[in-house]
Design a protein around this motif. Sequence first.
Motif, PDB file in Angstrom:
ATOM      1  N   MET A   1      11.777  13.748   1.370  1.00 29.20           N
ATOM      2  CA  MET A   1      11.573  12.807   0.271  1.00 29.20           C
ATOM      3  C   MET A   1      12.826  12.738  -0.598  1.00 29.20           C
ATOM      4  SD  MET A   1       8.534  11.560   0.626  1.00 29.20           S
ATOM      5  CE  MET A   1       8.088  10.934  -0.985  1.00 29.20           C
ATOM      6  N   THR A   2      13.125  11.545  -1.076  1.00 32.74           N
ATOM      7  CA  THR A   2      14.285  11.367  -1.943  1.00 32.74           C
ATOM      8  C   THR A   2      13.937  11.824  -3.351  1.00 32.74           C
ATOM      9  OG1 THR A   2      14.972   9.468  -0.623  1.00 32.74           O
ATOM     10  CG2 THR A   2      15.972   9.728  -2.793  1.00 32.74           C
ATOM     11  N   SER A   3      14.767  12.692  -3.913  1.00 28.70           N
ATOM     12  CA  SER A   3      14.507  13.206  -5.248  1.00 28.70           C
ATOM     13  C   SER A   3      15.067  12.264  -6.307  1.00 28.70           C
ATOM     14  CB  SER A   3      15.139  14.592  -5.401  1.00 28.70           C
ATOM     15  OG  SER A   3      16.552  14.478  -5.414  1.00 28.70           O
ATOM     16  N   ALA A   4      14.616  12.481  -7.563  1.00 27.99           N
ATOM     17  CA  ALA A   4      15.143  11.689  -8.677  1.00 27.99           C
ATOM     18  C   ALA A   4      16.634  11.897  -8.828  1.00 27.99           C
ATOM     19  CB  ALA A   4      14.410  12.066  -9.963  1.00 27.99           C
ATOM     20  N   LEU A   5      17.125  13.109  -8.512  1.00 27.25           N
ATOM     21  CA  LEU A   5      18.561  13.375  -8.594  1.00 27.25           C
ATOM     22  C   LEU A   5      19.337  12.459  -7.646  1.00 27.25           C
ATOM     23  CD1 LEU A   5      18.574  17.293  -8.734  1.00 27.25           C
ATOM     24  CD2 LEU A   5      19.434  15.757 -10.509  1.00 27.25           C
ATOM     25  N   GLN A   6      18.845  12.317  -6.409  1.00 30.07           N
ATOM     26  CA  GLN A   6      19.530  11.475  -5.432  1.00 30.07           C
ATOM     27  C   GLN A   6      19.479  10.004  -5.820  1.00 30.07           C
ATOM     28  OE1 GLN A   6      17.129  13.118  -2.196  1.00 30.07           O
ATOM     29  NE2 GLN A   6      19.011  13.765  -1.170  1.00 30.07           N
ATOM     30  N   ILE A   7      18.325   9.573  -6.359  1.00 31.97           N
ATOM     31  CA  ILE A   7      18.194   8.171  -6.776  1.00 31.97           C
ATOM     32  C   ILE A   7      19.156   7.867  -7.917  1.00 31.97           C
ATOM     33  CG2 ILE A   7      16.633   6.485  -7.809  1.00 31.97           C
ATOM     34  CD1 ILE A   7      14.336   7.898  -6.357  1.00 31.97           C
ATOM     35  N   ALA A   8      19.202   8.754  -8.908  1.00 34.53           N
ATOM     36  CA  ALA A   8      20.107   8.540 -10.038  1.00 34.53           C
ATOM     37  C   ALA A   8      21.566   8.597  -9.596  1.00 34.53           C
ATOM     38  CB  ALA A   8      19.835   9.578 -11.119  1.00 34.53           C
ATOM     39  N   ARG A   9      21.867   9.461  -8.631  1.00 32.40           N
ATOM     40  CA  ARG A   9      23.246   9.533  -8.126  1.00 32.40           C
ATOM     41  C   ARG A   9      23.653   8.218  -7.472  1.00 32.40           C
ATOM     42  NH1 ARG A   9      25.600   9.519  -3.707  1.00 32.40           N
ATOM     43  NH2 ARG A   9      23.617   9.591  -2.593  1.00 32.40           N
ATOM     44  N   SER A  10      22.719   7.580  -6.727  1.00 34.04           N
ATOM     45  CA  SER A  10      23.034   6.284  -6.122  1.00 34.04           C
ATOM     46  C   SER A  10      23.325   5.249  -7.211  1.00 34.04           C
ATOM     47  CB  SER A  10      21.894   5.822  -5.216  1.00 34.04           C
ATOM     48  OG  SER A  10      20.776   5.383  -5.974  1.00 34.04           O
ATOM     49  N   GLY A  11      22.594   5.356  -8.340  1.00 35.16           N
ATOM     50  CA  GLY A  11      22.856   4.452  -9.453  1.00 35.16           C
ATOM     51  C   GLY A  11      24.240   4.663 -10.043  1.00 35.16           C
ATOM     52  N   LEU A  12      24.654   5.936 -10.166  1.00 30.85           N
ATOM     53  CA  LEU A  12      25.993   6.228 -10.688  1.00 30.85           C
ATOM     54  C   LEU A  12      27.074   5.676  -9.764  1.00 30.85           C
ATOM     55  CD1 LEU A  12      25.591   9.924 -11.947  1.00 30.85           C
ATOM     56  CD2 LEU A  12      25.568   7.820 -13.306  1.00 30.85           C
ATOM     57  N   ASP A  13      26.886   5.828  -8.447  1.00 32.53           N
ATOM     58  CA  ASP A  13      27.872   5.313  -7.485  1.00 32.53           C
ATOM     59  C   ASP A  13      27.979   3.790  -7.580  1.00 32.53           C
ATOM     60  OD1 ASP A  13      28.420   7.849  -6.573  1.00 32.53           O
ATOM     61  OD2 ASP A  13      27.074   7.714  -4.834  1.00 32.53           O
ATOM     62  N   ALA A  14      26.821   3.102  -7.661  1.00 33.90           N
ATOM     63  CA  ALA A  14      26.833   1.644  -7.720  1.00 33.90           C
ATOM     64  C   ALA A  14      27.477   1.144  -9.007  1.00 33.90           C
ATOM     65  CB  ALA A  14      25.401   1.105  -7.594  1.00 33.90           C
ATOM     66  N   ARG A 238      26.428   1.623 -20.516  1.00 29.31           N
ATOM     67  CA  ARG A 238      25.118   2.084 -20.991  1.00 29.31           C
ATOM     68  C   ARG A 238      24.206   2.442 -19.816  1.00 29.31           C
ATOM     69  NH1 ARG A 238      27.896   2.710 -24.459  1.00 29.31           N
ATOM     70  NH2 ARG A 238      27.948   1.713 -26.534  1.00 29.31           N
ATOM     71  N   ALA A 239      24.210   1.637 -18.777  1.00 26.56           N
ATOM     72  CA  ALA A 239      23.386   1.941 -17.603  1.00 26.56           C
ATOM     73  C   ALA A 239      23.852   3.227 -16.929  1.00 26.56           C
ATOM     74  CB  ALA A 239      23.445   0.773 -16.609  1.00 26.56           C
ATOM     75  N   TYR A 240      25.161   3.452 -16.926  1.00 25.23           N
ATOM     76  CA  TYR A 240      25.704   4.691 -16.349  1.00 25.23           C
ATOM     77  C   TYR A 240      25.212   5.898 -17.147  1.00 25.23           C
ATOM     78  CZ  TYR A 240      29.148   7.633 -13.940  1.00 25.23           C
ATOM     79  OH  TYR A 240      29.757   8.596 -13.169  1.00 25.23           O
ATOM     80  N   GLU A 241      25.243   5.768 -18.473  1.00 28.99           N
ATOM     81  CA  GLU A 241      24.779   6.870 -19.327  1.00 28.99           C
ATOM     82  C   GLU A 241      23.301   7.170 -19.090  1.00 28.99           C
ATOM     83  OE1 GLU A 241      25.696   5.503 -23.216  1.00 28.99           O
ATOM     84  OE2 GLU A 241      27.854   5.886 -23.048  1.00 28.99           O
ATOM     85  N   VAL A 242      22.481   6.123 -18.907  1.00 28.34           N
ATOM     86  CA  VAL A 242      21.047   6.321 -18.674  1.00 28.34           C
ATOM     87  C   VAL A 242      20.825   7.050 -17.353  1.00 28.34           C
ATOM     88  CG1 VAL A 242      18.889   5.127 -18.193  1.00 28.34           C
ATOM     89  CG2 VAL A 242      20.324   4.374 -20.093  1.00 28.34           C
ATOM     90  N   ASN A 243      21.564   6.661 -16.312  1.00 24.80           N
ATOM     91  CA  ASN A 243      21.425   7.348 -15.024  1.00 24.80           C
ATOM     92  C   ASN A 243      21.868   8.804 -15.114  1.00 24.80           C
ATOM     93  OD1 ASN A 243      20.766   5.572 -12.367  1.00 24.80           O
ATOM     94  ND2 ASN A 243      21.663   4.274 -13.959  1.00 24.80           N
ATOM     95  N   ALA A 244      22.902   9.061 -15.914  1.00 26.79           N
ATOM     96  CA  ALA A 244      23.344  10.447 -16.115  1.00 26.79           C
ATOM     97  C   ALA A 244      22.267  11.255 -16.838  1.00 26.79           C
ATOM     98  CB  ALA A 244      24.647  10.467 -16.909  1.00 26.79           C
ATOM     99  N   LYS A 245      21.562  10.612 -17.782  1.00 26.22           N
ATOM    100  CA  LYS A 245      20.475  11.293 -18.487  1.00 26.22           C
ATOM    101  C   LYS A 245      19.316  11.594 -17.541  1.00 26.22           C
ATOM    102  CE  LYS A 245      21.467   9.525 -23.126  1.00 26.22           C
ATOM    103  NZ  LYS A 245      20.981   8.698 -24.251  1.00 26.22           N
ATOM    104  N   VAL A 246      19.057  10.701 -16.588  1.00 21.13           N
ATOM    105  CA  VAL A 246      18.024  10.949 -15.588  1.00 21.13           C
ATOM    106  C   VAL A 246      18.373  12.194 -14.779  1.00 21.13           C
ATOM    107  CG1 VAL A 246      16.948  10.063 -13.487  1.00 21.13           C
ATOM    108  CG2 VAL A 246      17.291   8.547 -15.440  1.00 21.13           C
TER     109      VAL A 246
END
Length: 261
Positions: A1-14, A238-246
């Motif tokens: 299963m994909t964890s929240a850490l992996q999902i947020a990391r994909s957001g940071l990369d994008a 701002r979106a990057y900061e939110v993903n980092a907070k996740v």
Amino acid sequence: MTSALQIARSGLDALDSRMKVISNNLANVNTTGFKRDRASFETLMYQVTRPAGAPAGGDSQYAAGLGTGTGVRVAGSERIHIQGALTQTDNALDLAVEGAGFFQVARPDGTLAYTRDGAFKPDSTGRLVTGTGYRLTPELTLPEGASAVTIAPDGTVSASLPGQTEPAQLGQVQVARFLNPAGLQPLGENLYGESAASGAVQLGAGGADGAGVIRQGALEASNVSTVQELVDMIETQRAYEVNAKVINAADEMAKYVNQNV
């Protein structure tokens, strides 16, 4: 299963990729004929636990499915071919395409490339070339002593020659068009190359068959809006900061489970 850490990391990369696109747009705000890029995103595959409409017992069905997204990725960078503002230079050999189309130039290896940068100059033989020395194609040569060079909206070039009372026609600057200009391959040096996505080049006179007209004594400015890019940059930050907070929150949750369960 994909964890929240992996999902947020994909957001940071994008979002990091989007910031690179924005920074490139801002870096080229004064580049002649530059067309801004826009990053587009798409969701990764969903992990579906229960599809919508699955049996819920008896004659009942689940009205909604149960699935979890696995993140995001950059689908591509789209080039926005909106007309840039025309800047008057009063230089007879500065050209701009008003509308659809490009100037066709020949590179040193013989391949053809396309540009919206029409700052042409004569070389030592009188041939019109770009600032980096790439020859305008079809070739156009200014004879020695030519003056009062005039380039009509359809690309017809004429000039006054010594010993002649009437202006002489020297050739024509043609406009290159593509069915999908967004599919052109960027080559650097304000150049684009033909690709399978762009379709085959179509050459013709300015203003014919949907091609843009040629404006003499003008250059096309970049179509980058500094205000829009700054807004996009703040939004991305701002979106990057939110993903980092996740990521921080998911890490704290995992730490709590490890220490207390």
